[in-house]
Structure formats: C-alpha cells, structure tokens
Design a protein around this motif. Structure first.
Motif: not given
Length: 332
Positions: A171-181, A186-190, A281-287
C-alpha cells in the motif's frame, strides 16, 4: 570472444594513462563520496563500466532493466555496498525476492576488466551504481553524474531483506514507511518508481491483482485496472501464473527510459498494485500527472532522486573493503 576483444581494446586505452597512474598517489577512500573519485587512481574506471554495460546490452536488451533493479535491491538492504552480490547460503540472494535478480555477470565482467588495470581500487558497490546509471542513459534516460567512493560491505543476511524491500503488493503507507526509513521523500518514491519504465516482471509478481471466479476463470481484483490491459495480462500469464514467464513493466515503450510509465498509470495500466496506487492516492496523483505531462521534469527529478538513492548508507573508511571478487568477501 567478446570479453577477449573488450580486454584488448582497454589495454590500448589504458596505455594512455599507465605512466600517470603509476606516478600518481591512489585516491584515499573516505565516508564522503565525491565526483571523479577515481580520477587519479583509475582514470578510465567509469568508461570501463559504461562500455561493459553497452556491450552487454547490445547482446541482451533486458540488461538495463536488470541492472537498475539490482541497484534498488542492493541499496535498500544494508545500503549501497554490493552486499546483494555476495553468494552463499543465508545471504541476501537467498530471499525469494532476490532469486529473480539479474545483471550479476555484467558486474563481474566490469570488475574483471577493472582488476586487470586497477587492481584493488574500484569497489563493487561503485560498479553497481555506475552500471545502473549507465543503463538509464543507454536506454534514452538522463545522463546523471554521481559521486563515487563507496566501499563494499562484508555483511549479507537473508533476514535483512524482507523488512527493507518494497513488495509489489504494498500500500502507499507501507511504501512511504520503507522509503522514509532510507531518507527518501514522497517525491523520491514517485520518481524512483519511474524505473519501471524499463525492465520486466515475472507473472507471479502481480498475481495478487487477479482471482478465480466460481467458474475458475481469472478476473481482476482491482476494478481500476484497465480491462483491456487486464485481458492482455491474463492471456500472457496462464491461470497458474507460471513464474518463468515475464511481462514488460511498460508494454508501450519497454526498451526506452521515458515518462510513458506515468501515462500508463493514468490509463489504469500500472502492472503492480504498488504502481497503480501512485495515481489512485491523493498524496501522489498530482506528481504522476506532472511527470506524465512533462518528461523533462521527470528526468530532472530522476537525476536528483537517483543520486540520493545511490548514497543510502554508503560504507566509508573502516566500514568496508574493496572486494577482489564481487561475489565473496575478502579473506581476513
């Protein structure tokens, strides 16, 4: 024969630098990466890696995607230290998610050439990072200048893989957790997910997107998945999702590093759940929309995110070594 010709060419090239290298002091390794780290100790190092990648790609178009994936799986576990290259029971390669990795022979080929001309100088970790960088450029992506000076790690444990690798069903939350660690935004993730513009995946890696109905026929689980694309995937992958069959991550321009990946997401044609969620996901759709609309913006962002990716938890002086063979740690 190909490797013999490559060695002969580089013997000629290296003669230009031979006297200079013998007289020049070797660059010292520190925890601080720097551009042109090998300018004194091995001036042609980056050219040797680039030409090895180019030669391998001319024989096998799947090489760039494999090298890029190899970098991700290296850097996300123990940092960018070539720990994923170490072979043996209980190493990172033992994890199921790493058993489909490729590109090892390309790294080994580059290492053999470098050891011939610059023995004990260039780390396997730097070769992995440079090879992935060159893979992107050779398929039409941006040419990125990255700092070098990484040392090779001595630890490679299968138990470290699962907690650190992004699964295709995340999920988005799971990916954000890994990338943040890993110190990634969030932009790097996309942006880094845009790596899926090249390469391929085994059918089993997206089997979670389908289920069998009461008649035994496969049907998509996610209604947002474009119907025609779902039909293509079901036709390509038999009901059992044979793990030996592969599908292009980006069926539109599978051999070109471009922004088609983001256009695919907007059209409901993301291969993995972890792809599709970037647009839903609204957090990344604009990117996603921004990069789909402007390839130059994607390339500019990719260059910055790629440098951050290749700098994750690098080993410096006293923390690693320069392996003589990329598949085994040096003897004590």
């Amino acid at each position: 024969m190909m490797e013999t010709r490559t060695l002969s060419i580089w013997r000629l090239v290296f003669c230009v630098f031979a006297v200079f290298v013998l007289l020049a002091p070797a660059a010292s390794v520190s925890g601080q990466l720097m551009v042109d780290f090998y300018s004194l100790s091995c001036p042609a190092a980056e050219d040797m890696v680039r030409n090895t990648v180019r030669s391998a790609t001319s024989n096998d178009p799947s090489v760039p995607g494999r090298l890029l994936r190899l970098l991700f799986h290296d850097c996300f576990v123990e940092g960018c230290d070539a720990s994923v290259l170490i072979r043996g029971n209980g190493t990172e390669q033992s994890d199921p998610s790493n058993q489909s990795l490729g590109g090892f022979s390309v790294i080994d080929s580059a290492k053999r050439v470098l050891e011939l001309f610059c023995p004990g100088v260039v780390s396997c970790a730097d070769i992995v990072a440079l090879a992935a960088r060159d893979a992107v450029a050779l398929t039409g992506g941006p040419a990125v200048e990255i700092p070098t000076g990484r040392r090779d790690g001595r630890v490679s444990l299968v138990s470290n893989v699962r907690p650190n690798i992004v699964d295709t069903s995340f999920s988005m939350d799971e990916m954000i957790k890994i990338f943040s660690s890993k110190g990634l935004s969030l932009e790097d993730l996309v942006l880094l997910s845009g790596a899926h513009t090249i390469g391929s995946a085994h059918c089993g890696s997206f089997s979670d997107r389908f289920r069998k109905d009461p008649t035994g026929r496969l049907v998509p689980v996610d209604a947002s998945l474009d119907r025609s694309f779902a039909e293509e995937l079901m036709e390509r992958c038999p009901a059992g999702f044979d793990p030996s069959i592969t599908v292009s991550n980006d069926p539109q321009t599978s051999s070109s590093f471009d922004n088609q990946y983001f256009r695919n997401l907007m059209a409901g044609r993301g291969l993995f759940q972890s792809d599709s969620v970037l647009f839903s996901d609204a957090r990344t759709s604009n990117l996603v929309e921004a990069f789909a609309d402007d390839q130059e913006s994607f390339f500019a962002g990719w260059a910055q995110s790629f440098v951050r990716l290749t700098s994750i938890d690098v080993k410096g002086d006293g923390e690693g070594e320069i392996r003589l063979s990329c598949s085994v740690v040096n003897a004590e």
